[in-house]
Scaffold this motif. Structure first.
Motif, PDB file in Angstrom:
ATOM      1  N   GLY A  70      21.231  53.417  83.399  1.00 13.80           N
ATOM      2  CA  GLY A  70      19.796  53.278  83.178  1.00 13.80           C
ATOM      3  C   GLY A  70      19.036  53.051  84.473  1.00 13.80           C
ATOM      4  O   GLY A  70      17.939  53.591  84.684  1.00 13.80           O
ATOM      5  N   LEU A  71      19.615  52.254  85.359  1.00 14.46           N
ATOM      6  CA  LEU A  71      18.986  51.995  86.663  1.00 14.46           C
ATOM      7  C   LEU A  71      18.920  53.270  87.497  1.00 14.46           C
ATOM      8  O   LEU A  71      17.882  53.581  88.109  1.00 14.46           O
ATOM      9  CB  LEU A  71      19.773  50.914  87.404  1.00 14.46           C
ATOM     10  N   LEU A  72      20.019  54.032  87.517  1.00 18.58           N
ATOM     11  CA  LEU A  72      20.047  55.310  88.246  1.00 18.58           C
ATOM     12  C   LEU A  72      18.981  56.260  87.718  1.00 18.58           C
ATOM     13  O   LEU A  72      18.238  56.889  88.480  1.00 18.58           O
ATOM     14  CB  LEU A  72      21.423  55.961  88.094  1.00 18.58           C
ATOM     15  N   MET A  73      18.919  56.372  86.392  1.00 21.74           N
ATOM     16  CA  MET A  73      17.959  57.276  85.763  1.00 21.74           C
ATOM     17  C   MET A  73      16.525  56.889  86.093  1.00 21.74           C
ATOM     18  O   MET A  73      15.710  57.723  86.506  1.00 21.74           O
ATOM     19  CB  MET A  73      18.163  57.272  84.242  1.00 21.74           C
ATOM     20  N   GLY A  74      16.210  55.601  85.902  1.00 19.24           N
ATOM     21  CA  GLY A  74      14.837  55.161  86.087  1.00 19.24           C
ATOM     22  C   GLY A  74      14.325  55.370  87.501  1.00 19.24           C
ATOM     23  O   GLY A  74      13.226  55.908  87.710  1.00 19.24           O
TER      24      GLY A  74
ATOM     25  N   GLY B 189      23.209  59.529  86.062  1.00 20.03           N
ATOM     26  CA  GLY B 189      22.973  58.457  85.108  1.00 20.03           C
ATOM     27  C   GLY B 189      22.985  58.936  83.673  1.00 20.03           C
ATOM     28  O   GLY B 189      23.554  58.278  82.789  1.00 20.03           O
ATOM     29  N   ILE B 190      22.385  60.090  83.426  1.00 21.66           N
ATOM     30  CA  ILE B 190      22.323  60.622  82.057  1.00 21.66           C
ATOM     31  C   ILE B 190      23.716  60.946  81.538  1.00 21.66           C
ATOM     32  O   ILE B 190      24.059  60.644  80.388  1.00 21.66           O
ATOM     33  CB  ILE B 190      21.407  61.867  82.014  1.00 21.66           C
ATOM     34  N   GLY B 191      24.553  61.543  82.386  1.00 22.04           N
ATOM     35  CA  GLY B 191      25.917  61.901  81.971  1.00 22.04           C
ATOM     36  C   GLY B 191      26.743  60.684  81.608  1.00 22.04           C
ATOM     37  O   GLY B 191      27.455  60.666  80.598  1.00 22.04           O
TER      38      GLY B 191
END
Length: 401
Positions: free
Chosen positions: A65-69, A94-96
């Protein structure tokens, strides 16, 4: 969290016509941008998600979630195709990892008789996120520009992290079978919340159950054949799905629809997907998981083959919804198949590598779509071409055991 996945994946599709116009880039270049995110998802699912079998499902969900955001929000800084590709790869990581971890966590808490339904139900957040972001995109982009969509998506993702930190429980199965540090206290805390008796000590874990977590553990004699067939089926389903989700707004726009209606075409597709995923989960409990998936994918292939007969009419939008119903309902069922095949100790690795195999197909789908569209092939011909892998995926699913 799966709703955020759907939003963060689809936001690039919704802004694609505007970026294409502003930067004067070709369909082939857009195909590379789409596939960059999918490459990141593939790497994230195959190499990041497996760490959840060591550090826990909840920890991995927070990391992803941190990577995605951060990466989605930072996409507003992109001013070239190369920087756009970079940010899409990072958000894809992050999504994967997120998709594999949420599917695994659900499978480990859901009651066995309804496990397939609940895994599908949780994964149905993905198209709901895509639908809601599509509705927002149709209103926001014409007024505030495409960068605003990345700002909204990034902020929304980051805002969920405190909620996840305080309210999401770690997998009880993971704690009891892999026994990380402080496992007993964490397990008893969860058991207390569930009004179940606490444990005086952790259950004994046999040496055989402590499987070394790696991709080779998926290819041992007990699961080798099922793993390979699962990878083929999910590769085929993902290739078709991501061709559709990536290119529907662009293809619909090419038919003469306004930009707003073209975005709604993608929204209708994802709304159909939500209904398909829920229906698949229910029907799987009645008729069997693999038979249901096979039926959904074969029916979708048939709809894609006849698409040309309705192109240019109002039936086009209805078919988008029906195709979304079938392809998403079918492919999400493969997450449940993956969760069934593997034991807890390697489940996140198994689901992650299945998702990764699918993401490779997802890379191929948009790239091939971009090439075919660049060559001037019509939407009808593209749909006929991508009906073939959809059909193959449905048939192979029957033989996963």
């Amino acid at each position: 969290m799966n709703m955020l996945d759907g939003m963060d994946v689809m936001v690039i599709s919704y802004v694609a016509p505007h970026i294409s116009s502003a930067w004067s880039i070709s369909p082939q270049s857009l195909g590379v941008v789409f596939s960059a995110g999918l490459l990141g998802m593939s790497v994230g699912a195959m190499f990041l998600a497996p760490f959840a079998d060591k550090i826990g499902r909840k920890t991995m969900i927070l990391i992803c979630g941190l990577l995605m955001g951060i990466s989605v929000f930072a996409t507003i800084l992109a001013n070239t195709v190369e920087t756009l590709i970079f940010f899409r790869v990072i958000s894809g990581l992050g999504i994967g990892g997120m998709l594999a971890s949420t599917a695994t966590l659900t499978a480990e808490y859901a009651p066995k008789p309804q496990k397939d339904f609940w895994v599908s139900f949780v994964m149905s957040g993905y198209p709901i996120g895509a639908v809601l972001s599509g509705m927002v995109a149709a209103k926001v982009i014409p007024i505030y520009g495409w960068q605003t969509m990345f700002q909204l998506a990034g902020i929304s993702t980051l805002c969920t992290l405190p909620i996840t930190l305080f309210f999401l429980s770690e997998s009880l199965d993971f704690l009891l079978k892999t026994q990380p540090n402080n496992a007993l206290n964490k397990a008893n805390s969860i058991l207390s919340k569930m009004a179940l008796p606490v444990l005086a000590s952790l259950p004994e874990v046999s040496r055989e159950s402590k499987i070394k977590v790696s991709v080779t553990s998926l290819l041992i004699s007990e699961t080798k054949t099922a793993t390979i067939r699962l990878w083929i089926a999910i590769f085929m389903a993902f290739a078709s799905l991501y061709f559709l989700t990536t290119w529907i707004p662009k293809l619909a726009s090419a038919t003469g629809l306004s930009v707003e209606l073209a975005i709604y075409a993608g929204t209708i597709f994802n709304l159909g997907a939500f209904l398909g995923i829920i229906s698949q989960g229910y029907l799987s409990s009645k008729f069997g998981l693999k038979k249901t998936i096979c039926g959904f994918l074969i029916a979708t292939a048939c709809l894609m083959l006849i698409f040309g007969f309705f192109s240019g009419s109002v039936m086009t939008l209805i078919l988008f919804g029906l195709i979304g119903f079938g392809i998403q309902g079918g492919f999400v069922g493969l997450y449940s198949v993956a969760a069934r095949i593997y034991p807890t100790e390697i489940r996140n690795t198994g689901v992650g590598w299945a998702v990764g195999a699918g993401r490779i197909g997802a890379i191929v789908g948009p790239l091939l779509g971009g090439l075919l569209i660049g060559l001037g092939l019509s939407m009808t011909i593209n749909f006929i071409i991508f009906a073939i892998p959809t059909l193959i995926g449905g048939v192979i699913t029957l033989y996963i055991s």
